[in-house]
Write a protein that holds these residues in place. Sequence first.
Motif, mmCIF file in Angstrom:
data_model
loop_
_atom_site.group_PDB
_atom_site.id
_atom_site.type_symbol
_atom_site.label_atom_id
_atom_site.label_comp_id
_atom_site.label_asym_id
_atom_site.label_seq_id
_atom_site.Cartn_x
_atom_site.Cartn_y
_atom_site.Cartn_z
ATOM 1 N N LEU A 139 0.919 -1.215 0.010
ATOM 2 C CA LEU A 139 0.013 -0.094 0.051
ATOM 3 C C LEU A 139 0.766 1.289 -0.079
ATOM 4 O O LEU A 139 0.646 2.263 -0.719
ATOM 5 N N TYR A 140 1.851 1.177 1.024
ATOM 6 C CA TYR A 140 2.870 2.411 0.876
ATOM 7 C C TYR A 140 3.876 2.401 -0.470
ATOM 8 O O TYR A 140 3.973 3.564 -1.183
ATOM 9 N N GLU A 141 4.158 1.460 -0.921
ATOM 10 C CA GLU A 141 5.023 1.376 -2.105
ATOM 11 C C GLU A 141 4.228 2.059 -3.318
ATOM 12 O O GLU A 141 4.876 2.955 -3.838
ATOM 13 N N HIS A 142 3.242 1.680 -3.370
ATOM 14 C CA HIS A 142 2.238 2.260 -4.385
ATOM 15 C C HIS A 142 1.823 3.780 -4.269
ATOM 16 O O HIS A 142 1.675 4.440 -5.211
ATOM 17 N N GLN A 143 1.769 3.930 -3.228
ATOM 18 C CA GLN A 143 1.471 5.548 -2.818
ATOM 19 C C GLN A 143 2.700 6.456 -3.074
ATOM 20 O O GLN A 143 2.497 7.246 -3.918
ATOM 21 N N VAL A 144 3.731 5.859 -2.847
ATOM 22 C CA VAL A 144 5.079 6.495 -3.300
ATOM 23 C C VAL A 144 5.278 6.624 -5.002
ATOM 24 O O VAL A 144 5.595 7.775 -5.276
ATOM 25 N N PHE A 145 4.715 5.687 -5.599
ATOM 26 C CA PHE A 145 4.591 5.614 -7.168
ATOM 27 C C PHE A 145 3.745 6.551 -7.599
ATOM 28 O O PHE A 145 4.022 7.416 -8.232
ATOM 29 N N VAL A 146 2.514 6.552 -6.828
ATOM 30 C CA VAL A 146 1.255 7.645 -7.490
ATOM 31 C C VAL A 146 1.911 8.986 -7.081
ATOM 32 O O VAL A 146 1.933 9.914 -7.888
ATOM 33 N N GLU A 147 2.793 9.328 -6.010
ATOM 34 C CA GLU A 147 3.134 10.652 -5.911
ATOM 35 C C GLU A 147 4.128 11.044 -6.565
ATOM 36 O O GLU A 147 4.366 12.370 -7.327
ATOM 37 N N GLY A 148 5.071 10.183 -7.054
ATOM 38 C CA GLY A 148 6.102 10.253 -8.072
ATOM 39 C C GLY A 148 5.628 11.001 -9.333
ATOM 40 O O GLY A 148 6.132 11.685 -10.048
ATOM 41 N N CYS A 149 4.550 10.054 -9.906
ATOM 42 C CA CYS A 149 4.044 10.379 -11.406
ATOM 43 C C CYS A 149 3.375 11.614 -11.164
ATOM 44 O O CYS A 149 3.676 12.344 -12.294
ATOM 45 N N VAL A 150 2.626 12.105 -10.234
ATOM 46 C CA VAL A 150 2.114 13.404 -10.020
ATOM 47 C C VAL A 150 3.166 14.530 -10.359
ATOM 48 O O VAL A 150 3.123 15.778 -10.846
ATOM 49 N N TRP A 151 4.120 14.217 -9.422
ATOM 50 C CA TRP A 151 5.199 15.284 -9.598
ATOM 51 C C TRP A 151 6.153 15.255 -10.632
ATOM 52 O O TRP A 151 6.891 15.839 -10.916
ATOM 53 N N GLY A 152 6.069 14.028 -11.381
ATOM 54 C CA GLY A 152 6.995 13.833 -12.523
ATOM 55 C C GLY A 152 8.280 13.784 -12.186
ATOM 56 O O GLY A 152 9.432 14.151 -12.970
ATOM 57 N N ILE A 153 8.447 13.188 -11.099
ATOM 58 C CA ILE A 153 10.010 12.913 -10.750
ATOM 59 C C ILE A 153 10.338 11.560 -10.860
ATOM 60 O O ILE A 153 9.324 10.458 -11.213
ATOM 61 N N ASN A 154 11.665 11.030 -10.923
ATOM 62 C CA ASN A 154 12.098 9.491 -10.849
ATOM 63 C C ASN A 154 12.038 9.050 -9.619
ATOM 64 O O ASN A 154 12.931 9.274 -8.705
ATOM 65 N N SER A 155 11.246 8.364 -9.297
ATOM 66 C CA SER A 155 11.080 7.686 -7.632
ATOM 67 C C SER A 155 11.980 6.732 -7.572
ATOM 68 O O SER A 155 12.040 6.184 -6.404
ATOM 69 N N PHE A 156 12.707 6.000 -8.597
ATOM 70 C CA PHE A 156 13.434 4.973 -8.485
ATOM 71 C C PHE A 156 15.097 5.291 -8.394
ATOM 72 O O PHE A 156 15.788 3.921 -8.390
ATOM 73 N N ASP A 157 15.489 6.094 -8.623
ATOM 74 C CA ASP A 157 16.831 6.427 -8.541
ATOM 75 C C ASP A 157 17.310 7.013 -7.100
ATOM 76 O O ASP A 157 16.261 7.303 -6.236
ATOM 77 N N GLN A 158 18.603 7.295 -6.640
ATOM 78 C CA GLN A 158 18.892 7.761 -5.322
ATOM 79 C C GLN A 158 20.162 8.263 -5.516
ATOM 80 O O GLN A 158 21.090 8.202 -4.645
ATOM 81 N N TRP A 159 20.532 9.409 -6.548
ATOM 82 C CA TRP A 159 21.838 9.687 -6.546
ATOM 83 C C TRP A 159 22.322 10.765 -5.320
ATOM 84 O O TRP A 159 23.292 10.854 -5.232
ATOM 85 N N GLY A 160 21.378 11.366 -4.679
ATOM 86 C CA GLY A 160 21.408 11.905 -3.671
ATOM 87 C C GLY A 160 22.415 11.383 -2.581
ATOM 88 O O GLY A 160 22.953 11.846 -1.635
ATOM 89 N N VAL A 161 22.368 10.051 -2.454
ATOM 90 C CA VAL A 161 23.499 9.472 -1.427
ATOM 91 C C VAL A 161 24.551 9.315 -1.833
ATOM 92 O O VAL A 161 25.588 8.847 -0.999
ATOM 93 N N GLU A 162 25.064 9.506 -3.256
ATOM 94 C CA GLU A 162 26.450 8.871 -3.480
ATOM 95 C C GLU A 162 27.336 9.858 -3.161
ATOM 96 O O GLU A 162 28.462 9.293 -2.742
#
Length: 546
Positions: free
Chosen positions: A483-506
């Motif tokens: 339920l939470y995984e898919h909420q995150v997906f929905v938010e990312g779609c609306v914001w037009g961002i890539n919810s699946f990378d994490q360059w900020g930690v590198e």
Amino acid sequence: MYRSAINAAWTDLSIEHKELSSRHLRELFAEDPARGNELTLTAGDLYIDYSKNLVTRDTLELLMALGRAAALDERRDEMFAGGHINSTEDRAVLHTALRRPPEDELSIDGQNITNDVHDVLGRMGDFTDRLRSGSWRGASGERITAVVNIGIGGSDLGPAMVHRALRTYSAESLEVRFVSNVDPADLTAALHGLDPARTLFVVASKTFTTLETLSNAACARRWLTESLGEQAVAQHFVAVSTNTEEVAAFGIDPVNMFGFWEWVGGRYSVCSSIGLAVMAAIGKERFAEFLAGFHLMDTHFQTAPMEQNAPVVLGLLNVWYASFFGAQTRAILPYAQDLARLPAYLQQLAMESNGKSVQLDGEPVLVPTGAILWGEPGTNGQHAFHQLLHQGTTLVPADLIGFARPAVDLPAIGSPATMHEILLSNLLAQSQVLAFGRTAEEIEAEGTSRDVVAHKIMPGNRPSTTILAPMLTPSVLGQLIALYEHQVFVEGCVWGINSFDQWGVELGKTQALALQPALTAAEDPADYVDSSTEALVSWIRSTRTS
Ligand code: F6P
């Protein structure tokens, strides 16, 4: 086309937000008495009441229009079909394939990946059966009684949270511990009291290059070999990874490696072989129920109409609060001590996914995106931070999560209620008080002295969603996580961002490596990038040698 439709939906919602700003949940409930019954969702075993959110039925229609403008259906179908929606890494995002039943084939590049998934699950099942039955023996012939999972981020938070949540389902003959931090205190505490001859390590790392995990694994290996010798590694170390070469280079026989795939993101990996320690604890049958719970929610997300689709409705509400109300945080309040690690798990899931400030095309986002998630189990949080939730100046939408039946209940002394009933009554009370508060008139009518009334006013109008399930079972936990995984997906779609990378930690990782010599070299390096780091290093060096 999407952009202009999204902009139009956004404008409508901005107007709606202004109008709603002067309304109170007390009025909204008085005007629409059915909302408590009707602004609810049923998804699998979950009953979700979102009526105490700052929305009217009109708002909900506008939020659905925003979801449609963002082409949620198409984007969701693309994800489930294996499209490379993780564009910056050119990868598919297929954690949902990890929980498909065996007959539910999914072919990617001519390969039936459902078969691959079930092959690994079969190997995990055989291995954990041997561990649990005692037929897998340590190097000196002893039965394994402790499993230590070494991993960090998604290779720790998922299994650690789930293991704790399902502890009432765990075998008593096998103790499972978790080590994540490169702080030596973590490994030292995890190994305390363990017998090397009876301990098995699961080294869990998608990349098998993560410094913290490899450092902990190397120390654990030394602890083992110092007492049992090098040849003991084969019976006491297994790996969970996508990187066979690095696993072999570390000295673990790839025969004892459980693989997964690059299309599984770390924070979405608990139902891959990253869940091995959980399977060892609860057994393969319960683990299958856990996966079935995820699949139930996946199917709901794929098939339920938008208005009744729990991840869609809740994801859009999250966007509503973050982007329109400017709510910077959301509280996760599980009324279940066994879910104590859920807030930390959801922090990685949501914040590593949607803590982004550029859109898919690299342009800056124009609205606030992912919120900070935080929380503690109720009722503990009530005696710590709920004061701010009730009377502070910050808007904090909250999720309250509870279960009708406990795994174990106890009679409460001096009360007809059981302890679990007391717990649940607190959940209900919090959601009520957050929404409706207490007015000055009500407080005065109680005879409170005038100069204290202002301090006792409970403003209310603080949004919350209540998520209930019959019991915290493996299946229900899977449903809740999905339920939470898919909420995150929905938010990312609306914001037009890539919810699946994490360059900020590198960058932090490479800077840490670059700074190591400043702490280890005999001579204090002369050249630092900045005066603050220079002063900090110099203080540490002098304090360590004094
Ligand atoms: O810190 C970033 C991260 O890449 C997470 O996304 C991931 O879950 C974690 O590190 C651990 O990575 P690995 O499983 O490769 O060791």
